[in-house]
Design an enzyme around this catalytic site. Structure first.
Site, PDB file in Angstrom:
ATOM      1  CE  LYS A  97      -3.936   1.896   2.645  1.00 30.56           C
ATOM      2  NZ  LYS A  97      -4.804   1.669   3.830  1.00 30.56           N
ATOM      3  CB  SER A 152      -8.145   3.546   3.116  1.00 30.68           C
ATOM      4  OG  SER A 152      -7.209   2.997   4.028  1.00 30.68           O
ATOM      5  CB  SER A 177      -8.204   0.688   6.195  1.00 34.99           C
ATOM      6  OG  SER A 177      -8.875   1.905   6.378  1.00 34.99           O
TER       7      SER A 177
END
Length: 524
Positions: free
Chosen positions: A76, A171, A195
């Site tokens: 990420k 997210s 997330s």
């Protein structure tokens, strides 16, 4: 080959059925074919091929660095990566290149993992759809699956607008999409209120949030220091345990990691759940829970009972206040953490600099989107001298009550809690953006953020396909630092449901440019 689990492809590498270089090239090819998903911010093709070649040389010598040697992974884009752009999907950090690797990234590389690239996310991880990003929203791979397309052909009213794609959740939407779309075998996400688990549920992959303090946060650009945890996304529970074994342990650079040594563990293939007590929290029967997810939640409880496990209803009375409490604490810490982005030392700096104060204000206005600015303003309001006790201190007290609820349940003999992960299967983009970010996050994180408030481990896994042929997932919450017990129970249920692998239509049929207002992912 790309549809194998990490465990299976590691065996194929050791047996010489595929070389690390060939595997890397296949993943890169599929990254290009699925570029329309917008899962990657940066594709590190040259770095990946070099790492794969090094792994191949080791294999030819009969050497290996560990269980991830030669395995393609993604990270990420809020984890610092040396010499690779790290943006947090924000204008504020666009072009920023860290001089060091996050600890968890370095541990992956030390084990010989092959870094395919950095994945897309909501700006500074503030969101639950992976839609609030300067690189454009991430598309859910299941929207392009053979299963879903066949369903749509039978029900044309479901797809009146072909450009209306499915969200991944957030997210860590890019990380979930990268694993689900078969472009890597594991991915790092972050989990502050769900997330990692939220997008894992929407994309039909396994998402693990470890106990707070088990994995280092050094190099993870912070959102909420007291809740942030590096997350793990894989295609199976066993794979999640494998990656956890590589990442866990104390880090001198992160004082919040526990000093006790972490011992990697393996999960048994033959699992007996007759001595397991599964708790069903009555408060998780939340408004808006879809009938399909409720049905599979009930089915799971029945399967455990039939296998000899004890299934009991439990109460977590303060969870009804959790999402409001989370909002206060989250925004307060966001206000503190975002103060470092002032345009002086790194990141975006405004050209409007008639005074220091003007430069600060214009830099932050230009660098942050509305969501980030809104959370900063909310947090500063809660931290005002006249509001501090009324909001921040009270929220901390409620957080302790939420944690005590979990402790009380686990001390009564319950081993794991079984809950939904999301209210429904993946939403369509047009429906999702009807609500503001704050409302959407409250809806999407309703079942997940409690584990962050209490610092407990939790894992979500796909259990079935919905009527729309989209993934339905359930969540298991365990006791702190007892990941082996939690994942063993989760693996048992995974064996019972045998969730199908995604079957892509010819992805070339779906390659299209995003609308002009949406920026496509860049490659390096």
């Amino acid at each position: 080959m790309l549809g194998l689990t990490l465990r299976e492809v590691a065996l194929a590498l050791r047996e010489g059925k595929v070389s690390p270089t060939e595997l890397c090239q296949r993943c890169l090819h599929f990254i290009r074919k699925t570029k329309f998903l917008n899962a990657y911010v940066t594709v590190t093709e040259e770095i990946a091929l070099k790492q794969a070649e090094q792994a191949e040389k080791r294999f030819l010598k009969g050497e290996t660095l560990g269980p991830l040697d030669g395995i393609p992974i993604a990270v990420k884009d809020n984890f610092s990566t040396a010499s690779i752009q790290t943006t947090c999907a924000s204008q504020m950090l666009k072009g920023y290149i860290p001089p060091f690797n996050a600890t968890v990234v370095q541990k992956l590389l030390d084990q010989g993992a092959v870094l395919m690239g950095k994945t897309n996310l909501d700006e500074f991880a503030m969101g639950s759809g992976s839609t609030d990003t300067i690189f454009g929203p991430v598309r859910n791979p299941w929207g392009y699956s053979r299963q879903y397309q066949e369903r749509c052909a039978q029900n044309p009213e479901d797809t009146k607008d072909s450009s209306d794609w499915l969200i991944t959740g957030g997210s860590s939407g890019g990380s979930a999409a990268s694993v689900a779309s078969l472009t890597c075998f594991a991915s790092l996400g972050s989990d502050t209120g769900g997330s990692t688990r939220n997008p894992a549920a929407n994309c039909g992959v396994v998402g693990l949030k470890p106990t707070y303090g088990l994995l280092s946060r050094h190099g993870l650009i912070p959102l909420v220091n007291s809740m942030d945890v590096p997350g793990i996304l894989t295609r199976s529970v066993h794979d999640a345990a494998t990656v956890l074994g590589v990442l866990g342990g104390h880090d001198p650079k992160d004082s919040t990691t526990v000093p006790e040594p972490f011992k990697p563990f393996s999960l048994p293939d033959e699992i007996d759940v007759r001595n397991v007590c599964v708790g069903i929290p009555r408060e998780y029967h939340a408004p808006g829970l879809s009938k399909e997810i409720l049905a599979h939640w009930t089915k799971a409880a029945e399967l455990f009972e039939k296998a000899g496990a004890r299934v009991v209803e439990v109460s977590l009375p303060h969870t009804q206040h959790s999402i409001v409490c989370y909002h206060v604490l989250c925004t307060a810490e966001v206000a503190s953490n975002m103060a470092r982005f002032d345009g002086l030392e790194y990141g975006h700096r405004s050209t409007i600099d008639s005074s220091t104060e003007v430069m600060y204000a214009s830099t932050r206005h230009e660098g942050f989107n509305d969501v980030v600015r809104g959370r900063i303003l909310s947090g500063n309001y809660f931290l005002l001298k006249q509001n501090y006790d009324r909001y921040f201190v009270k929220a901390q007290k409620v957080r302790r009550l939420i944690s005590n609820d979990f402790m009380k349940v686990f001390s009564s003999g319950v081993d794991v809690l079984l809950t939904p992960t999301t209210l429904s299967d993946a939403s369509r983009y047009s429906e999702f953006i009807k609500e503001d970010n704050r409302t959407r996050s409250a809806q999407e994180d309703i079942f997940t953020q409690c584990a962050n408030m209490a610092g407990l481990p939790a894992v979500t896994l796909p259990v079935a396909l919905s009527e729309r042929n989209l993934p339905i997932s359930l969540q298991f919450i365990g006791q702190g630092f007892r990941e082996k017990n939690l994942l063993t129970v989760a693996k048992w249920y995974e064996q019972q449901v045998k969730f199908p692998l995604i079957e892509f239509q010819d992805v070339a049929d779906h390659v299209s440019e995003f609308p002009k207002k949406t920026k496509s992912a860049s490659a390096s």
